[in-house]
Scaffold this motif. Structure first.
Motif: not given
Length: 119
Positions: A1-3, A24-28, A31, A76, A101, A108
């Protein structure tokens, strides 16, 4: 989940400055680019500025010379320094991150932050 979490919007007088931030946080994992868009009620969302992984930047003509986009890869985080603000800059500003991805580019979006330029 990316936030994506934006901050820094608010009310400012014409000629003033604001700095927007987006974390940006999560599974990135990879970029492609980070950027800022804005949207007024009843209008299409438009690009304000973007910065690629190569650090090349792109600006809307209406903000060139007044806005500066930058990024901190370690955090990020993408920033938008907005100077010499005008009433027509009033909009909701959205952070955008384009990332891979696997083999598919995915966009996002943040929740938006209101910028109001008024006396």
């Amino acid at each position: 989940q990316v936030q994506l979490v934006e901050s820094g919007g608010g009310l400012v007088q014409p000629g003033g400055s604001l700095r927007l931030s987006c974390v940006a946080s999560g599974s990135i994992f990879s970029i492609i680019a980070m950027g800022w868009y804005r949207q007024a009620p009843g209008k299409q969302r438009e690009l304000v500025a973007s910065i690629a992984s190569s650090d090349s930047t792109n600006y809307a003509d209406s903000v060139k010379g007044r806005f500066t986009i930058s990024r901190d890869n370690a955090k990020n985080t993408v920033y938008l320094q907005m100077n010499s603000l005008k009433p027509e800059d009033t909009d909701v500003y959205y952070c955008n991150v384009a990332a891979w991805d696997r083999l598919t580019p995915v966009h996002y979006w943040g929740q938006g932050t209101q910028v109001t330029v008024s006396l």
